[in-house]
Design a protein around this motif. Structure first.
Motif, PDB file in Angstrom:
ATOM      1  N   GLU A  12       0.834  -1.206   0.000  1.00  0.00           N
ATOM      2  CA  GLU A  12       0.000   0.000   0.000  1.00  0.00           C
ATOM      3  C   GLU A  12       0.870   1.258   0.000  1.00  0.00           C
ATOM      4  O   GLU A  12       0.563   2.235  -0.686  1.00  0.00           O
ATOM      5  CB  GLU A  12      -0.921  -0.005   1.217  1.00  0.00           C
ATOM      6  N   ALA A  13       1.977   1.239   0.774  1.00  0.00           N
ATOM      7  CA  ALA A  13       2.868   2.398   0.825  1.00  0.00           C
ATOM      8  C   ALA A  13       3.556   2.607  -0.516  1.00  0.00           C
ATOM      9  O   ALA A  13       3.715   3.746  -0.973  1.00  0.00           O
ATOM     10  CB  ALA A  13       3.904   2.216   1.935  1.00  0.00           C
ATOM     11  N   VAL A  14       3.967   1.515  -1.171  1.00  0.00           N
ATOM     12  CA  VAL A  14       4.616   1.615  -2.477  1.00  0.00           C
ATOM     13  C   VAL A  14       3.640   2.173  -3.510  1.00  0.00           C
ATOM     14  O   VAL A  14       3.976   3.064  -4.305  1.00  0.00           O
ATOM     15  CB  VAL A  14       5.161   0.244  -2.918  1.00  0.00           C
ATOM     16  N   ALA A  15       2.402   1.675  -3.501  1.00  0.00           N
ATOM     17  CA  ALA A  15       1.390   2.149  -4.441  1.00  0.00           C
ATOM     18  C   ALA A  15       1.107   3.631  -4.240  1.00  0.00           C
ATOM     19  O   ALA A  15       1.004   4.401  -5.205  1.00  0.00           O
ATOM     20  CB  ALA A  15       0.104   1.342  -4.291  1.00  0.00           C
ATOM     21  N   LYS A  16       1.005   4.053  -2.983  1.00  0.00           N
ATOM     22  CA  LYS A  16       0.734   5.460  -2.689  1.00  0.00           C
ATOM     23  C   LYS A  16       1.882   6.345  -3.149  1.00  0.00           C
ATOM     24  O   LYS A  16       1.672   7.419  -3.717  1.00  0.00           O
ATOM     25  CB  LYS A  16       0.492   5.641  -1.193  1.00  0.00           C
ATOM     26  N   ALA A  17       3.126   5.892  -2.908  1.00  0.00           N
ATOM     27  CA  ALA A  17       4.291   6.682  -3.308  1.00  0.00           C
ATOM     28  C   ALA A  17       4.385   6.835  -4.820  1.00  0.00           C
ATOM     29  O   ALA A  17       4.791   7.877  -5.322  1.00  0.00           O
ATOM     30  CB  ALA A  17       5.571   6.042  -2.768  1.00  0.00           C
ATOM     31  N   LEU A  18       3.995   5.790  -5.547  1.00  0.00           N
ATOM     32  CA  LEU A  18       4.030   5.834  -7.010  1.00  0.00           C
ATOM     33  C   LEU A  18       2.784   6.474  -7.609  1.00  0.00           C
ATOM     34  O   LEU A  18       2.752   6.752  -8.810  1.00  0.00           O
ATOM     35  CB  LEU A  18       4.188   4.417  -7.568  1.00  0.00           C
ATOM     36  N   ALA A  22      -2.025  -1.249  -6.856  1.00  0.00           N
ATOM     37  CA  ALA A  22      -1.356  -2.546  -6.969  1.00  0.00           C
ATOM     38  C   ALA A  22      -2.298  -3.571  -7.595  1.00  0.00           C
ATOM     39  O   ALA A  22      -3.501  -3.557  -7.343  1.00  0.00           O
ATOM     40  CB  ALA A  22      -0.897  -3.029  -5.594  1.00  0.00           C
ATOM     41  N   GLN A  23      -1.727  -4.448  -8.412  1.00  0.00           N
ATOM     42  CA  GLN A  23      -2.483  -5.547  -9.010  1.00  0.00           C
ATOM     43  C   GLN A  23      -1.789  -6.857  -8.669  1.00  0.00           C
ATOM     44  O   GLN A  23      -0.557  -6.947  -8.726  1.00  0.00           O
ATOM     45  CB  GLN A  23      -2.568  -5.386 -10.530  1.00  0.00           C
ATOM     46  N   ASP A  24      -2.566  -7.873  -8.319  1.00  0.00           N
ATOM     47  CA  ASP A  24      -1.992  -9.183  -8.024  1.00  0.00           C
ATOM     48  C   ASP A  24      -1.538  -9.856  -9.317  1.00  0.00           C
ATOM     49  O   ASP A  24      -2.253  -9.821 -10.338  1.00  0.00           O
ATOM     50  CB  ASP A  24      -3.017 -10.066  -7.316  1.00  0.00           C
ATOM     51  N   GLY A  33       2.793 -12.270  -6.560  1.00  0.00           N
ATOM     52  CA  GLY A  33       3.414 -10.965  -6.375  1.00  0.00           C
ATOM     53  C   GLY A  33       2.434  -9.838  -6.637  1.00  0.00           C
ATOM     54  O   GLY A  33       1.232 -10.060  -6.776  1.00  0.00           O
ATOM     55  N   GLN A  34       2.985  -8.640  -6.688  1.00  0.00           N
ATOM     56  CA  GLN A  34       2.177  -7.447  -6.969  1.00  0.00           C
ATOM     57  C   GLN A  34       2.826  -6.642  -8.085  1.00  0.00           C
ATOM     58  O   GLN A  34       4.058  -6.554  -8.182  1.00  0.00           O
ATOM     59  CB  GLN A  34       2.018  -6.588  -5.714  1.00  0.00           C
ATOM     60  N   HIS A  35       1.964  -6.043  -8.909  1.00  0.00           N
ATOM     61  CA  HIS A  35       2.403  -5.258 -10.069  1.00  0.00           C
ATOM     62  C   HIS A  35       1.982  -3.810  -9.884  1.00  0.00           C
ATOM     63  O   HIS A  35       0.844  -3.516  -9.521  1.00  0.00           O
ATOM     64  CB  HIS A  35       1.768  -5.826 -11.343  1.00  0.00           C
ATOM     65  N   PHE A  36       2.930  -2.884 -10.132  1.00  0.00           N
ATOM     66  CA  PHE A  36       2.677  -1.442 -10.060  1.00  0.00           C
ATOM     67  C   PHE A  36       3.126  -0.834 -11.390  1.00  0.00           C
ATOM     68  O   PHE A  36       4.184  -1.178 -11.910  1.00  0.00           O
ATOM     69  CB  PHE A  36       3.474  -0.795  -8.921  1.00  0.00           C
ATOM     70  N   GLN A  37       2.337   0.095 -11.916  1.00  0.00           N
ATOM     71  CA  GLN A  37       2.701   0.713 -13.200  1.00  0.00           C
ATOM     72  C   GLN A  37       2.404   2.200 -13.186  1.00  0.00           C
ATOM     73  O   GLN A  37       1.345   2.627 -12.726  1.00  0.00           O
ATOM     74  CB  GLN A  37       1.949   0.041 -14.350  1.00  0.00           C
ATOM     75  N   ARG A  74      10.857  -0.593  -0.423  1.00  0.00           N
ATOM     76  CA  ARG A  74      10.225   0.109   0.682  1.00  0.00           C
ATOM     77  C   ARG A  74      10.341   1.602   0.414  1.00  0.00           C
ATOM     78  O   ARG A  74      11.194   2.051  -0.360  1.00  0.00           O
ATOM     79  CB  ARG A  74      10.846  -0.266   2.018  1.00  0.00           C
ATOM     80  N   VAL A  75       9.505   2.375   1.054  1.00  0.00           N
ATOM     81  CA  VAL A  75       9.435   3.809   0.795  1.00  0.00           C
ATOM     82  C   VAL A  75      10.347   4.546   1.773  1.00  0.00           C
ATOM     83  O   VAL A  75      10.226   4.398   2.991  1.00  0.00           O
ATOM     84  CB  VAL A  75       7.986   4.320   0.936  1.00  0.00           C
ATOM     85  N   GLU A  76      11.270   5.326   1.207  1.00  0.00           N
ATOM     86  CA  GLU A  76      12.154   6.186   1.994  1.00  0.00           C
ATOM     87  C   GLU A  76      12.050   7.597   1.432  1.00  0.00           C
ATOM     88  O   GLU A  76      11.357   7.838   0.434  1.00  0.00           O
ATOM     89  CB  GLU A  76      13.609   5.692   1.927  1.00  0.00           C
ATOM     90  N   ASP A  77      12.774   8.551   2.051  1.00  0.00           N
ATOM     91  CA  ASP A  77      12.712   9.937   1.600  1.00  0.00           C
ATOM     92  C   ASP A  77      13.166  10.090   0.160  1.00  0.00           C
ATOM     93  O   ASP A  77      12.668  10.941  -0.575  1.00  0.00           O
ATOM     94  CB  ASP A  77      13.575  10.837   2.501  1.00  0.00           C
ATOM     95  N   GLU A  78      14.163   9.272  -0.276  1.00  0.00           N
ATOM     96  CA  GLU A  78      14.698   9.418  -1.630  1.00  0.00           C
ATOM     97  C   GLU A  78      13.881   8.706  -2.684  1.00  0.00           C
ATOM     98  O   GLU A  78      14.201   8.768  -3.868  1.00  0.00           O
ATOM     99  CB  GLU A  78      16.155   8.924  -1.693  1.00  0.00           C
TER     100      GLU A  78
END
Length: 221
Positions: A12-18, A22-24, A33-37, A74-78
């Motif tokens: 969820e954090a990765v999807a929000k940052a991008l 997310a799609q299974d 796994g999960q797919h983000f685009q 994982r989501v970091e400042d950079e």
């Protein structure tokens, strides 16, 4: 949230940052796994992560990279960071930040303001016109971009300086030789910072919001 070998994967954090959903997905070699685009006129980024096997796959317009050894994002400042450290691998990281917008979304999502005034000629140069195309993605990430015509800046006696102002406390002033940047000066003296705050406020007063400005730009055709 998936956990593997002491690592936690927060999709969820990765999807929000991008700025996407997310799609299974299922890979015959790596399992579930999960797919983000992320896709726009200027950007294509695909991220597939398989937490159970510890594999991530990054695809852009010009490259495809697979990261092994438990490198989960994982989501970091950079931006989106992949950290790898175990008995078989040296410590290494990969930072993923498409067009710098990951960090922008994170900062504006935390309530911070990011504002930019761009100086522009009348009519705009070809280079300046090209720069207009990437602004909608920045607006979507929470940045407020405005345009100030060069004649108006000269009329208001604004200095021809390129700078960033952080929290009205620090100034990063760019130095150029011709059109080429040659250095960056950090200014912390309160009296000098105050001057740049005044320049910012004046420029913001005269600048035109992006959507209003782009509607005034005649077609180059």
């Amino acid at each position: 949230m998936t956990e593997r070998a002491g690592q936690r994967f927060d999709g969820e954090a990765v999807a929000k940052a991008l700025g996407t959903n997310a799609q299974d997905v299922t890979d015959p070699a790596y399992g579930q796994g999960q797919h983000f685009q992320v896709q726009s006129d200027s950007t294509f980024l695909s991220l597939d992560t398989f937490p159970e096997s510890g594999v991530s796959r990054i695809t852009t317009k010009g490259a495809r990279i697979e990261l092994f050894g438990g490198m989960l994002p994982r989501v970091e400042d950079e931006g989106i960071v992949f950290l790898q450290k175990d008995s078989d691998h040296e410590h290494s990281t990969v930072s993923l930040s498409p067009d710098g917008l990951v960090n922008m979304r994170r900062q504006t999502g935390a309530g911070k303001r990011v504002e930019r005034v761009r100086l522009i000629d009348d009519p705009p140069t070809t280079y300046q016109r090209c720069g207009l195309t990437g602004v909608p993605a920045a607006l979507e990430a929470g940045e407020d971009v405005r345009y100030l015509r060069r004649a108006k800046a000269e009329e208001a006696a604004l200095p021809a300086e390129d700078f960033w102002l952080f929290d009205s406390r620090y100034v990063a002033l760019f130095h150029y030789e011709g059109d080429e940047p040659v250095g960056l000066e950090l200014i912390e003296d309160p009296a000098h910072v105050l001057r740049y705050c005044q320049v910012r406020d004046a420029a913001w007063h005269y600048a035109i919001p992006y959507r209003e400005f782009v509607a005034q730009v005649p077609s180059a055709v």
